[in-house]
Structures are given as structure tokens and as C-alpha cells.
Scaffold this motif. Structure first.
Motif, mmCIF file in Angstrom:
data_model
loop_
_atom_site.group_PDB
_atom_site.id
_atom_site.type_symbol
_atom_site.label_atom_id
_atom_site.label_comp_id
_atom_site.label_asym_id
_atom_site.label_seq_id
_atom_site.Cartn_x
_atom_site.Cartn_y
_atom_site.Cartn_z
ATOM 1 N N ALA A 166 0.833 -1.208 0.000
ATOM 2 C CA ALA A 166 0.000 0.000 0.000
ATOM 3 C C ALA A 166 0.866 1.256 0.000
ATOM 4 O O ALA A 166 0.613 2.216 -0.748
ATOM 5 C CB ALA A 166 -0.943 -0.003 1.206
ATOM 6 N N ASP A 167 1.911 1.246 0.847
ATOM 7 C CA ASP A 167 2.802 2.409 0.890
ATOM 8 C C ASP A 167 3.532 2.599 -0.431
ATOM 9 O O ASP A 167 3.761 3.740 -0.874
ATOM 10 C CB ASP A 167 3.824 2.254 2.017
ATOM 11 N N ARG A 168 3.907 1.502 -1.074
ATOM 12 C CA ARG A 168 4.576 1.610 -2.359
ATOM 13 C C ARG A 168 3.652 2.246 -3.390
ATOM 14 O O ARG A 168 4.063 3.107 -4.174
ATOM 15 C CB ARG A 168 5.024 0.224 -2.823
ATOM 16 N N GLN A 169 2.393 1.835 -3.377
ATOM 17 C CA GLN A 169 1.440 2.410 -4.327
ATOM 18 C C GLN A 169 1.190 3.887 -4.010
ATOM 19 O O GLN A 169 1.064 4.715 -4.921
ATOM 20 C CB GLN A 169 0.123 1.620 -4.276
ATOM 21 N N VAL A 170 1.138 4.203 -2.719
ATOM 22 C CA VAL A 170 0.954 5.614 -2.334
ATOM 23 C C VAL A 170 2.125 6.447 -2.828
ATOM 24 O O VAL A 170 1.948 7.565 -3.354
ATOM 25 C CB VAL A 170 0.813 5.734 -0.795
ATOM 26 N N ARG A 171 3.346 5.906 -2.685
ATOM 27 C CA ARG A 171 4.523 6.640 -3.148
ATOM 28 C C ARG A 171 4.492 6.839 -4.657
ATOM 29 O O ARG A 171 4.860 7.906 -5.165
ATOM 30 C CB ARG A 171 5.798 5.917 -2.729
ATOM 31 N N ARG A 172 4.068 5.822 -5.387
ATOM 32 C CA ARG A 172 3.985 5.949 -6.852
ATOM 33 C C ARG A 172 3.002 7.039 -7.264
ATOM 34 O O ARG A 172 3.313 7.901 -8.086
ATOM 35 C CB ARG A 172 3.566 4.610 -7.459
ATOM 36 N N VAL A 173 1.821 6.947 -6.681
ATOM 37 C CA VAL A 173 0.803 7.949 -7.034
ATOM 38 C C VAL A 173 1.255 9.348 -6.611
ATOM 39 O O VAL A 173 1.075 10.328 -7.351
ATOM 40 C CB VAL A 173 -0.548 7.592 -6.378
ATOM 41 N N SER A 174 1.881 9.442 -5.424
ATOM 42 C CA SER A 174 2.366 10.743 -4.953
ATOM 43 C C SER A 174 3.472 11.276 -5.868
ATOM 44 O O SER A 174 3.550 12.478 -6.142
ATOM 45 C CB SER A 174 2.881 10.626 -3.513
ATOM 46 N N ALA A 175 4.343 10.361 -6.343
ATOM 47 C CA ALA A 175 5.410 10.782 -7.254
ATOM 48 C C ALA A 175 4.829 11.306 -8.561
ATOM 49 O O ALA A 175 5.300 12.315 -9.106
ATOM 50 C CB ALA A 175 6.359 9.616 -7.518
ATOM 51 N N VAL A 176 3.799 10.606 -9.061
ATOM 52 C CA VAL A 176 3.138 11.090 -10.281
ATOM 53 C C VAL A 176 2.518 12.458 -10.050
ATOM 54 O O VAL A 176 2.649 13.376 -10.865
ATOM 55 C CB VAL A 176 2.076 10.077 -10.752
ATOM 56 N N ALA A 177 1.854 12.615 -8.893
ATOM 57 C CA ALA A 177 1.245 13.915 -8.574
ATOM 58 C C ALA A 177 2.318 14.992 -8.433
ATOM 59 O O ALA A 177 2.143 16.132 -8.901
ATOM 60 C CB ALA A 177 0.437 13.802 -7.279
ATOM 61 N N GLY A 178 3.450 14.624 -7.780
ATOM 62 C CA GLY A 178 4.541 15.585 -7.656
ATOM 63 C C GLY A 178 5.113 15.973 -9.004
ATOM 64 O O GLY A 178 5.430 17.142 -9.250
ATOM 65 N N GLY A 179 5.257 14.970 -9.909
ATOM 66 C CA GLY A 179 5.751 15.282 -11.252
ATOM 67 C C GLY A 179 4.813 16.199 -12.006
ATOM 68 O O GLY A 179 5.249 17.141 -12.687
ATOM 69 N N VAL A 180 3.514 15.918 -11.891
ATOM 70 C CA VAL A 180 2.533 16.808 -12.535
ATOM 71 C C VAL A 180 2.618 18.215 -11.952
ATOM 72 O O VAL A 180 2.558 19.217 -12.664
ATOM 73 C CB VAL A 180 1.113 16.224 -12.378
ATOM 74 N N GLY A 181 2.799 18.263 -10.614
ATOM 75 C CA GLY A 181 2.930 19.571 -9.973
ATOM 76 C C GLY A 181 4.149 20.325 -10.467
ATOM 77 O O GLY A 181 4.092 21.535 -10.727
ATOM 78 N N LEU A 182 5.295 19.623 -10.619
ATOM 79 C CA LEU A 182 6.506 20.265 -11.139
ATOM 80 C C LEU A 182 6.298 20.757 -12.567
ATOM 81 O O LEU A 182 6.773 21.838 -12.941
ATOM 82 C CB LEU A 182 7.676 19.284 -11.080
ATOM 83 N N LEU A 183 5.590 19.934 -13.367
ATOM 84 C CA LEU A 183 5.301 20.381 -14.732
ATOM 85 C C LEU A 183 4.426 21.628 -14.735
ATOM 86 O O LEU A 183 4.627 22.541 -15.555
ATOM 87 C CB LEU A 183 4.616 19.251 -15.510
ATOM 88 N N VAL A 184 3.465 21.664 -13.824
ATOM 89 C CA VAL A 184 2.609 22.849 -13.721
ATOM 90 C C VAL A 184 3.437 24.079 -13.331
ATOM 91 O O VAL A 184 3.313 25.154 -13.926
ATOM 92 C CB VAL A 184 1.481 22.608 -12.697
ATOM 93 N N ILE A 185 4.328 23.893 -12.315
ATOM 94 C CA ILE A 185 5.183 25.004 -11.888
ATOM 95 C C ILE A 185 6.086 25.452 -13.036
ATOM 96 O O ILE A 185 6.255 26.659 -13.286
ATOM 97 C CB ILE A 185 6.022 24.600 -10.665
ATOM 98 N N LEU A 186 6.673 24.477 -13.749
ATOM 99 C CA LEU A 186 7.548 24.821 -14.874
ATOM 100 C C LEU A 186 6.785 25.577 -15.948
ATOM 101 O O LEU A 186 7.281 26.560 -16.498
ATOM 102 C CB LEU A 186 8.157 23.536 -15.445
ATOM 103 N N ALA A 187 5.573 25.099 -16.251
ATOM 104 C CA ALA A 187 4.767 25.783 -17.261
ATOM 105 C C ALA A 187 4.438 27.213 -16.836
ATOM 106 O O ALA A 187 4.504 28.154 -17.634
ATOM 107 C CB ALA A 187 3.478 24.994 -17.521
ATOM 108 N N VAL A 188 4.103 27.378 -15.537
ATOM 109 C CA VAL A 188 3.796 28.722 -15.034
ATOM 110 C C VAL A 188 5.042 29.605 -15.076
ATOM 111 O O VAL A 188 4.977 30.771 -15.455
ATOM 112 C CB VAL A 188 3.235 28.626 -13.599
ATOM 113 N N VAL A 189 6.212 29.026 -14.690
ATOM 114 C CA VAL A 189 7.460 29.795 -14.723
ATOM 115 C C VAL A 189 7.772 30.257 -16.138
ATOM 116 O O VAL A 189 8.077 31.433 -16.385
ATOM 117 C CB VAL A 189 8.623 28.955 -14.153
#
Length: 479
Positions: A166-189
Motif C-alpha cells: 500500500a505504501d509503495r502504491q501511495v509513493r507511486r501515485v504521490s510521485a506522479v502527482a509531484g511530477g505533474v505539480g513540477l510540470l505545472v510550476i515549470l509551465a507557469v514559470v
């Protein structure tokens, strides 16, 4: 200065936009990760609870109620438990001790966790999330009470599973969300950087243009690139530049006309004052009055010449006739010419000839002599009480350096940056047009040289004027 201003505007923009966006994205990512973790943990808990509730109901229906029967039934049920690879099944007695376990080595231990206490004391299903003693593995446990026919608790059925998957799956989903967040920040920058550049670059150009206008380039125009607020600002600056340029042109024309008109009567006044000075019938106070007239007319003539020189610079009629030049010789000629007049006023010029020959420069001898005479005249005017002017000349590999030092009161530090500007007179009480140093600075600049002013730093009063002229070389054939 310009770079600092642009960086300051860009940084303020980024701080107000990017940091806020980044904070929102980070907050969203954290909340999302916690939500995903809660979702997966809830799913595991619900699965274990359903299994424990169903199994405990089934198990209770076939149990007679004696401890021996309970133990035997628990042992048989554990032996046939199909999910032992992923879930540990434990049967706990009424004292909270594990009697039977699908993991045989846990039998005889006391979990002591809240889920067991809840099941045994409150007769309801309890759950617990924590770390397994010894291995520190993160696990989840759900415990369901086992009741006899009269409703008493004979024990409890406990399911324990690892949360690693369960923790591994949470980390995967969180990593995907973090990557999307970084892409959003990069796009805004990137989008903000592009937008900021479309704002700051025109502002930099307009700032440079305004600075050139402030320095005297009146009438220049900026290219209008945007039909928005920046375009309106461009129009306003262009209009201001045009009006200032027209005003400056009218002022220059007026000064030129007045200066030419003054030359004729001043020539007559000077000529007649010189003639009357030799008239033997005029004596005493009248003779002194004629001397005053001659002196004042000479002063006015000098001011008129400075004004005419200034108008030539303004309208582009100012030219240099350059040739290889021994600047030390021209300096000595100027000192000899003006030194006689200064001696009559009680002022001496201390000049030490250079120890070796000075390198040649490319220069206009008449214009440079005009600079030397004007500087010495200012030194005599402002340092009159000391009765002394010191002149030195030297050379480096690249420059011929000439310094004029008076021993007057100097110039207030806050006025030093402005004394070379046209018509600037400062707080001094001496009379003058305020353009002498401006003309000198223009002449020196056109020789590719430097004119610098500084107060004496040796603890004594006085001003040091330094003229630096570039040494002639083979490549430097024109100015």
C-alpha cells in the motif's frame, strides 16, 4: 543600475506569481498524497474488517463455547487459512495472548495493541495501524471478538497485514502527482518569464531612452511596438522628447543670437576702454573706473565666447583639427600666457616640467589650450585667497595625465557629480555662465579622454581637476 532594476522587477513578479503557484501546487500535492494514503489504508482496513466480521460470525456459529473447543476450532481454521501468504491470522484468548497463529512463531505473545483491547472489552471490531515489534515493519491489524452463546467473550480473531504494498502504491501515485505539480510550476514559470520579458524589455529600452534624453539627446524617438499601456508610455516619452528637443533648439538659437548681438558692443567697449586707458587727461578714480570697465568687458567677452562655443556644440558645428601633438608643450604655452595675468592678481602657478619627454597624442592644440586656460581660470577664481595653483603632468603606457590643483574651498561632495553639466553653478558665490566645464568636458571627450574632478584627499582644502588624454598609437589615426 539597469540590470538591478530589471532583476528587481522580475524577482518581484516571480515572488508574487511563481511562489504563490508553487505553494498552492505543493499544498495540493501534500493533500493529494495524504488523501491517497487515507484511501489505500481505508481500503485495506475495510477489506480486513469485512473478512474479520464474516469469519468471526462463521466461526462463532460452530463453536460450543468451551475453551478446548475454541482452541481446536482455531487450530483447524488456521491450518485451512488460504491467505496466509499476505495476511497473518491470529486467535487471541480472553487475556489478550495469541493462542494460535498462521505465523507459528507469534503464538504465545501478547500484542497489547488497541485493536485487541477494543475487541475484548467493548465486544466490537477494532483496528490499529503501527509498526510490528522487532522488525519495525508497518502493519495494519483488525481484531473481531468471538462470543459464546451467552454473549461472553471467549477470545478474538485478529488479521494482520503488511502495508508495504500500500505504501509503495501511495509513493507511486504521490510521485506522479509531484511530477505533474513540477510540470505545472515549470509551465507557469516559463509562461511568466515570457510575459515578464515582453514587459521588461520594452521598459529597459524606454529607460535607456529616457536616460539618453536626460543626458542631453533631446528629440530622439523610441519605436512603438505595442498598442497597450507600454505603447501609451512610449508615445508619452516620444512626445516629451520632441517638446524638449524643440525647446532646446529654441534656447540654443536664442543664446546664439544674443551672443552674436553682444559681441559688437563688447568689442566697442573693450576697444574704447583700452584707448581711454592711455589718455593722460584721465586720472585717479576715472582711471580706476576705466580699468574696471576693461576687466568686466573682458569677463563678459569670455562668457559670450563660452556661449558661442556651447551653441556650436549643440548644433553640430563643433569640430576638431587634430594632429600629432606634444601636449606638455601646449600646456607650458598656456601657463606662460595666463601666468602673466595671474601674477598681476597675486596668484602664482607652480609648474614642474616632466622629467622625460611626454608621448605624443592626437589633438587640437587650440581646443586643448582652451581647456587648460579655462581650468586655470576656474582655479584662480575659486582658489584666489590661497594665491597658488599647482600644475603637474605625467604619463602612463596609455594616458598623458595633467592635474590642476587649487587651494580653495573645494566643491561640496553632493555637487561633484553635476558640476560638468551645462548651466550648473552649484552653491558657489562666484559669477559665471556655468558652461565652462561643460565645454571643457566636451572637448576632452572628443579627444577620447577623461575630465575628472575631486576634492583633495590630503586633509587640505582645494579641488583637483585631472585631464587624461590617450597616447597616440599606430591604430589611432582619427578621432
Amino acid at each position: 543600475m539597469k540590470v538591478k532594476q530589471v532583476r528587481g522587477l522580475r524577482m518581484r513578479w516571480l515572488r508574487s506569481g511563481i511562489l504563490l503557484t508553487a505553494a498552492i501546487v505543493v499544498l495540493f500535492t501534500v493533500v493529494f498524497a495524504l488523501g491517497v494514503r487515507s484511501y489505500y489504508y481505508s481500503a485495506v482496513r475495510m477489506g480486513l474488517t469485512a473478512k474479520a466480521e464474516s469469519a468471526s460470525n462463521f466461526f462463532t456459529g460452530y463453536m460450543s463455547g468451551t475453551y478446548g473447543e475454541y482452541y481446536q476450532s482455531a487450530y483447524r481454521y488456521t491450518e485451512s487459512f488460504e491467505d496466509k501468504d499476505t495476511i497473518a491470522l491470529q486467535f487471541v484468548n480472553a487475556r489478550g495472548m495469541v493462542e494460535v497463529s498462521s505465523y507459528g512463531f507469534s503464538a504465545g505473545t501478547t500484542p497489547g495493541t488497541p485493536d485487541v483491547e477494543t475487541a475484548l472489552t467493548e465486544k466490537t471490531i477494532g483496528s490499529w495501524t503501527g509498526r510490528r515489534a522487532g522488525t519495525q515493519e508497518k502493519v495494519m491489524a483488525v481484531t473481531a471478538p468471538l462470543l459464546t452463546g451467552d454473549g461472553s467473550v471467549i477470545g478474538a480473531m485478529r488479521y494482520v497485514t503488511s502495508l508495504r504494498l500500500a505504501d509503495r502504491q501511495v509513493r507511486r501515485v504521490s510521485a506522479v502527482a509531484g511530477g505533474v505539480g513540477l510540470l505545472v510550476i515549470l509551465a507557469v514559470v516559463l509562461s511568466n518569464m515570457y510575459f515578464i520579458r515582453t514587459v521588461t524589455e520594452p521598459l529597459v529600452e524606454l529607460t535607456a531612452l529616457a536616460r539618453r534624453i536626460a543626458e542631453g539627446s533631446y528629440g530622439i524617438q523610441a519605436q512603438k511596438k505595442h498598442d497597450d499601456e507600454i505603447g501609451d508610455l512610449t508615445d508619452a516619452i516620444n512626445e516629451m522628447s520632441s517638446k524638449i528637443g524643440e525647446t532646446e533648439r529654441m534656447q540654443t538659437e536664442f543664446i546664439s543670437r544674443v551672443s552674436h548681438e553682444l559681441r559688437t558692443p563688447l568689442t566697442a567697449i573693450t576697444g574704447w576702454s583700452e584707448t581711454l586707458a592711455y589718455d593722460e587727461t584721465i586720472s585717479d578714480d576715472s582711471q580706476r573706473g576705466i580699468a574696471i570697465i576693461a576687466k568686466e568687458s573682458a569677463r563678459l567677452t569670455k562668457m559670450v565666447e563660452e556661449l558661442l562655443e556651447f551653441t556650436r556644440i549643440q548644433d553640430g558645428r563643433f569640430n576638431l583639427n587634430v594632429a600629432p601633438l606634444d601636449v606638455a608643450g601646449e600646456l607650458e604655452d598656456a601657463i606662460f600666457t595666463y601666468g602673466k595675468l595671474l601674477t598681476q592678481e597675486g596668484i602664482t602657478v607652480d609648474y614642474t616640467p616632466p622629467a622625460k619627454d611626454m608621448p605624443l597624442i592626437l589633438g587640437d592644440p587650440e581646443r586643448l589650450k582652451q581647456v587648460f586656460l579655462n581650468i586655470m581660470d576656474n582655479a584662480a577664481k575659486y582658489g584666489r585667497q590661497s594665491g597658488r595653483i599647482v600644475v603637474t603632468v605625467g604619463a602612463t603606457d596609455s594616458w598623458v595625465v595633467i592635474r590642476f590643483r587649487d587651494f580653495g574651498p573645494g566643491i561640496p561632495e553632493n555637487e561633484l557629480p553635476f558640476v560638468k553639466k551645462k548651466f550648473y553653478k552649484g552653491s558657489g558665490k562666484e559669477r559665471g555662465s556655468g558652461i565652462g566645464l561643460s565645454v571643457c568636458d566636451e572637448i576632452v571627450s572628443r579627444h577620447k579622454g577623461k575630465l575628472e574632478l575631486e576634492n583633495a584627499a590630503d586633509g587640505k582644502s582645494g579641488l583637483i581637476v585631472t585631464v587624461m588624454l590617450p597616447v597616440m598609437n599606430e591604430k589611432d589615426l582619427t578621432i
